[in-house]
Enzyme design. Structure first.
Site, PDB file in Angstrom:
ATOM      1  N   ARG A  65      31.968   4.909  57.667  1.00  0.00           N
ATOM      2  CA  ARG A  65      32.105   3.450  57.489  1.00  0.00           C
ATOM      3  C   ARG A  65      33.506   2.929  57.828  1.00  0.00           C
ATOM      4  O   ARG A  65      33.689   1.754  58.123  1.00  0.00           O
ATOM      5  CB  ARG A  65      31.746   3.076  56.054  1.00  0.00           C
ATOM      6  CG  ARG A  65      30.240   2.899  55.904  1.00  0.00           C
ATOM      7  CD  ARG A  65      29.899   2.264  54.610  1.00  0.00           C
ATOM      8  NE  ARG A  65      30.439   3.070  53.521  1.00  0.00           N
ATOM      9  CZ  ARG A  65      30.251   2.813  52.246  1.00  0.00           C
ATOM     10  NH1 ARG A  65      29.542   1.781  51.881  1.00  0.00           N
ATOM     11  NH2 ARG A  65      30.759   3.580  51.314  1.00  0.00           N
ATOM     12  N   LYS A 171      24.725  22.317  52.424  1.00  0.00           N
ATOM     13  CA  LYS A 171      24.173  22.424  51.090  1.00  0.00           C
ATOM     14  C   LYS A 171      24.776  21.331  50.195  1.00  0.00           C
ATOM     15  O   LYS A 171      25.847  20.844  50.551  1.00  0.00           O
ATOM     16  CB  LYS A 171      24.452  23.801  50.501  1.00  0.00           C
ATOM     17  CG  LYS A 171      25.913  23.983  50.084  1.00  0.00           C
ATOM     18  CD  LYS A 171      26.055  25.198  49.245  1.00  0.00           C
ATOM     19  CE  LYS A 171      27.436  25.377  48.750  1.00  0.00           C
ATOM     20  NZ  LYS A 171      28.054  24.435  47.909  1.00  0.00           N
ATOM     21  N   HIS A 201      27.573  28.768  54.848  1.00  0.00           N
ATOM     22  CA  HIS A 201      28.675  29.331  55.640  1.00  0.00           C
ATOM     23  C   HIS A 201      28.942  30.805  55.322  1.00  0.00           C
ATOM     24  O   HIS A 201      29.561  31.508  56.109  1.00  0.00           O
ATOM     25  CB  HIS A 201      29.934  28.457  55.542  1.00  0.00           C
ATOM     26  CG  HIS A 201      30.719  28.628  54.282  1.00  0.00           C
ATOM     27  ND1 HIS A 201      30.386  28.013  53.112  1.00  0.00           N
ATOM     28  CD2 HIS A 201      31.839  29.336  54.029  1.00  0.00           C
ATOM     29  CE1 HIS A 201      31.272  28.347  52.180  1.00  0.00           C
ATOM     30  NE2 HIS A 201      32.167  29.143  52.711  1.00  0.00           N
ATOM     31  N   LYS A 205      30.101  34.404  57.899  1.00  0.00           N
ATOM     32  CA  LYS A 205      31.304  35.227  57.757  1.00  0.00           C
ATOM     33  C   LYS A 205      31.066  36.553  58.464  1.00  0.00           C
ATOM     34  O   LYS A 205      30.022  37.176  58.300  1.00  0.00           O
ATOM     35  CB  LYS A 205      31.616  35.463  56.266  1.00  0.00           C
ATOM     36  CG  LYS A 205      32.141  34.212  55.559  1.00  0.00           C
ATOM     37  CD  LYS A 205      32.471  34.494  54.115  1.00  0.00           C
ATOM     38  CE  LYS A 205      32.769  33.227  53.337  1.00  0.00           C
ATOM     39  NZ  LYS A 205      34.107  32.696  53.488  1.00  0.00           N
ATOM     40  N   GLU A 239      37.408  33.056  42.743  1.00  0.00           N
ATOM     41  CA  GLU A 239      38.337  32.095  43.356  1.00  0.00           C
ATOM     42  C   GLU A 239      39.472  31.837  42.374  1.00  0.00           C
ATOM     43  O   GLU A 239      39.234  31.716  41.173  1.00  0.00           O
ATOM     44  CB  GLU A 239      37.624  30.777  43.663  1.00  0.00           C
ATOM     45  CG  GLU A 239      36.554  30.914  44.714  1.00  0.00           C
ATOM     46  CD  GLU A 239      35.989  29.555  45.101  1.00  0.00           C
ATOM     47  OE1 GLU A 239      36.490  28.959  46.061  1.00  0.00           O
ATOM     48  OE2 GLU A 239      35.058  29.088  44.423  1.00  0.00           O
ATOM     49  N   ASP A 258      26.432  25.912  42.811  1.00  0.00           N
ATOM     50  CA  ASP A 258      27.410  25.794  43.898  1.00  0.00           C
ATOM     51  C   ASP A 258      27.548  27.090  44.707  1.00  0.00           C
ATOM     52  O   ASP A 258      27.763  27.050  45.911  1.00  0.00           O
ATOM     53  CB  ASP A 258      28.772  25.417  43.289  1.00  0.00           C
ATOM     54  CG  ASP A 258      29.832  25.119  44.325  1.00  0.00           C
ATOM     55  OD1 ASP A 258      29.541  24.338  45.250  1.00  0.00           O
ATOM     56  OD2 ASP A 258      30.951  25.662  44.229  1.00  0.00           O
ATOM     57  N   HIS A 263      24.991  30.900  48.516  1.00  0.00           N
ATOM     58  CA  HIS A 263      25.805  31.940  49.144  1.00  0.00           C
ATOM     59  C   HIS A 263      25.511  33.360  48.618  1.00  0.00           C
ATOM     60  O   HIS A 263      25.304  34.281  49.387  1.00  0.00           O
ATOM     61  CB  HIS A 263      27.293  31.686  48.929  1.00  0.00           C
ATOM     62  CG  HIS A 263      27.748  30.330  49.368  1.00  0.00           C
ATOM     63  ND1 HIS A 263      27.268  29.705  50.485  1.00  0.00           N
ATOM     64  CD2 HIS A 263      28.660  29.460  48.840  1.00  0.00           C
ATOM     65  CE1 HIS A 263      27.861  28.529  50.635  1.00  0.00           C
ATOM     66  NE2 HIS A 263      28.710  28.358  49.643  1.00  0.00           N
ATOM     67  N   LYS A 363      35.642  29.933  39.156  1.00  0.00           N
ATOM     68  CA  LYS A 363      36.878  29.262  39.558  1.00  0.00           C
ATOM     69  C   LYS A 363      37.972  29.683  38.586  1.00  0.00           C
ATOM     70  O   LYS A 363      37.695  29.989  37.420  1.00  0.00           O
ATOM     71  CB  LYS A 363      36.708  27.736  39.453  1.00  0.00           C
ATOM     72  CG  LYS A 363      35.583  27.162  40.308  1.00  0.00           C
ATOM     73  CD  LYS A 363      36.042  26.867  41.708  1.00  0.00           C
ATOM     74  CE  LYS A 363      34.943  26.183  42.500  1.00  0.00           C
ATOM     75  NZ  LYS A 363      35.148  26.297  43.945  1.00  0.00           N
TER      76      LYS A 363
HETATM   77  C1  BG6 Z   1      31.577  26.163  48.885  1.00  0.00           C
HETATM   78  C2  BG6 Z   1      31.627  25.726  47.464  1.00  0.00           C
HETATM   79  O1  BG6 Z   1      30.262  26.170  49.356  1.00  0.00           O
HETATM   80  O2  BG6 Z   1      32.117  27.477  48.982  1.00  0.00           O
HETATM   81  C3  BG6 Z   1      33.045  25.745  46.949  1.00  0.00           C
HETATM   82  O3  BG6 Z   1      31.095  24.408  47.343  1.00  0.00           O
HETATM   83  C4  BG6 Z   1      33.660  27.109  47.150  1.00  0.00           C
HETATM   84  O4  BG6 Z   1      33.111  25.388  45.572  1.00  0.00           O
HETATM   85  C5  BG6 Z   1      33.472  27.565  48.595  1.00  0.00           C
HETATM   86  O5  BG6 Z   1      35.043  27.009  46.863  1.00  0.00           O
HETATM   87  C6  BG6 Z   1      33.911  28.998  48.752  1.00  0.00           C
HETATM   88  O6  BG6 Z   1      33.922  29.324  50.112  1.00  0.00           O
HETATM   89  P1  BG6 Z   1      34.914  30.429  50.682  1.00  0.00           P
HETATM   90  O7  BG6 Z   1      34.529  30.542  52.112  1.00  0.00           O
HETATM   91  O8  BG6 Z   1      36.300  29.915  50.454  1.00  0.00           O
HETATM   92  O9  BG6 Z   1      34.638  31.653  49.886  1.00  0.00           O
END
Ligand code: BG6
Length: 511
Positions: A65, A171, A201, A205, A239, A258, A263, A363
């Site tokens: 936008r 996602k 994603h 990897k 993380e 998440d 993943h 996290k």
């Molecule tokens: C994302 C999540 O899909 O993947 C995030 O929404 C997360 O919360 C991230 O931090 C982690 O991805 P990577 O590639 O850094 O392990």
């Protein structure tokens, strides 16, 4: 030659280039003013340009936008690429060539006139850059806007054209199995399933892809890859960062939704799936889907034993005061959301029956590390017991990030008198073996979508199967009042997660 220096003729160091023909295409990014575009998408596309993997007939149209000219958008993207490009240096000449194909079209997803304007722009590009009419629509918007955008594209006649038209979405795909199905039904009004690319994603990897190479490209692992030899599997995605300004999103999502629903269940499926007869999108995904459907769905009574939720509280880490999740912007002071989730899953098939798969993610854990640890059964009888031997199981560690590689831990004789055994490690390191910067997941996946290869994308049936696995946990947690926060920032998560493994006689590995 100095030790550790690879010979120049090492074939691993030959540049690994994609030889096939990449078709001309316009990538239309909806939500072009957002974080993903600048952190991941444009750096990935630029990197592909840098490696000369993109054809001349290539263009990007950003849309959102915000009112901006082509030039302003290019400038913004240039700064983003300079800031977020990983492991490569910025080449101004390559950028200038690449940037000539970057355009911007302001638009409102609810306004049909915006799609008409976009259609005009696409028509011009098709002529000027000879893209053959191929368009990849990338929805990097709020998930609540996916249906709106797909309908806008479809109603403006943009889902069909001279070339192919594909829809790529991020996602979350729904918030449970039913909403995922509804979303698909809406998307199918305008796009066929084979033209919908659902990105996860993690599947892009390199080291996740390498799980299949390790398992099915070698003869020695697969015979051991079953309940007779594998004791249990641990998957850790830790993380150290917090929610990084995404408090509002995260408050709705939580760690289980998440990271695990998508993943980590995909990673688990990659470790545990049966070999497909060929490496193609249909067959590989059929096997992944089959595995996801074989994961035992917990009864409500089992959730308490087999799933653990955690939320980080404030702590002083490395001399800095780290706020707790509830102190993050956009988060409610009493939020009952999981920033840590762990679960024990079982696979109901002949290969894996009875083998626990322990999965955890969180996290604000002590470090960023993603790894899979496969623990094998110990030798049935230890001859050397009682001579100072350190008992340690054989472990195969697949490190996804940050140091990508594979290690095999086994016992070896300690030099000297007697037979004392010590654990040692045999290591393969991606970086030093191949000497190449590994492409980011977004580079791989964007190129695959342009090439029409969906092997590393998830499919509707896989998404639904994964939702079914996590649904009983989500339902249980939604009705529970947790005593949060239950782990301090910078620690390895709640004690209950340790207890979950201890009940089965195991402990989490410290990666
Ligand atoms: C994302 C999540 O899909 O993947 C995030 O929404 C997360 O919360 C991230 O931090 C982690 O991805 P990577 O590639 O850094 O392990």
């Amino acid at each position: 030659m100095q030790p550790g220096v690879l010979p120049v003729q090492n074939p691993f160091l030959d540049p690994l280039r994609f030889e096939g023909r990449v078709p001309g295409v316009t990538v239309v990014i909806f939500g072009a003013n957002g974080d993903l575009t600048k952190r991941k998408l444009l750096p990935a596309l630029y990197r592909l340009a840098l490696e000369r993997r993109l054809p001349q007939e290539f263009a990007v149209i950003g849309t959102s936008r915000t009112l901006m000219s082509d030039e302003q958008f290019r400038e913004k993207m240039r700064s983003a690429v300079v800031e977020f490009l990983e492991n490569s240096s910025f080449d101004a000449d390559i950028w200038d060539g690449f940037a000539r194909g970057i355009l911007y079209q302001p638009g409102d997803l609810r306004d049909p006139a915006s799609y008409t304007a976009l259609a005009g722009r696409l028509g011009e590009i098709e002529q000027s850059r000879r893209t053959g009419g191929n368009v990849l629509f990338y929805l990097s918007t709020q998930p609540s806007q996916y249906e709106l955008a797909a309908a806008g594209i479809g109603n403006a006649g943009l889902a069909r054209g001279n070339g192919w038209r594909r829809l790529l979405i991020e996602k979350p795909f729904g918030h449970d199995a039913a909403s995922a199905r509804e979303l698909t039904a809406k998307l199918h009004e305008h796009f066929q399933e084979s033209d919908i690319y659902r990105i996860d994603h993690y599947l892009g990897k390199e080291t996740v892809q390498n799980i299949l190479a390790l398992r099915f490209g070698n003869g020695i692992f697969e015979p051991l890859w079953n309940r007779r030899y594998v004791n249990h599997v641990q998957v850790t995605a830790a993380e150290s960062i917090g929610v990084e300004g995404r408090g509002a999103y995260y408050q709705e999502a939580g760690a289980l939704r998440d990271m695990i629903q998508n993943h980590l269940l995909q990673v688990m499926a990659t470790i545990a799936m049966e070999p497909s007869s060929t490496y193609d999108a249909q067959r590989v995904r059929d096997e992944r889907a089959k595995l996801l459907r074989s994961i035992r769905v917990m009864n409500p009574e089992e959730v308490g034993e087999n799933a653990v939720a955690g939320q980080y509280g404030p702590a002083r880490v490395g001399g800095a005061d780290i706020p707790g999740f509830r102190q993050e912007p956009g988060v409610e002071p009493e939020a009952q959301v999981d920033t840590y989730a762990a679960a024990t899953f079982f696979i109901e098939n002949w290969r894996w029956s009875g083998v626990p798969f322990f999965i955890r993610t969180g996290k604000r854990l002590p470090k960023r590390v993603t790894e899979i640890a496969i623990e094998f059964n110990s030798a049935p009888h230890l001859l050397f017991d009682g001579h100072g031997t350190v008992a340690a199981p054989n472990l195969l560690i697949l490190r996804i990030q940050p140091e990508e590689g594979i290690s095999l831990k086994f016992l070896s004789k300690q030099p000297g008198a007697g037979m004392t055994l010590r654990p040692v490690s045999m290591d393969f390191n991606y970086g030093s073996s191949f000497g190449e910067r590994t492409p980011t997941a977004y580079e791989t996946l964007l190129l695959d979508a342009v090439l029409g290869d969906a092997t590393l994308y998830t499919r509707q049936d896989m998404v639904e199967a994964s939702w079914r696995v996590v649904e009983p946990i989500l339902e249980d947690w939604a009705n529970r009042k947790f005593d949060f926060p239950n782990y301090p920032a910078g620690s390895w998560g709640p004690e209950k997660a340790d207890a979950m493994l201890a009940r089965r006689g195991h402990t989490w590995r410290q990666p």
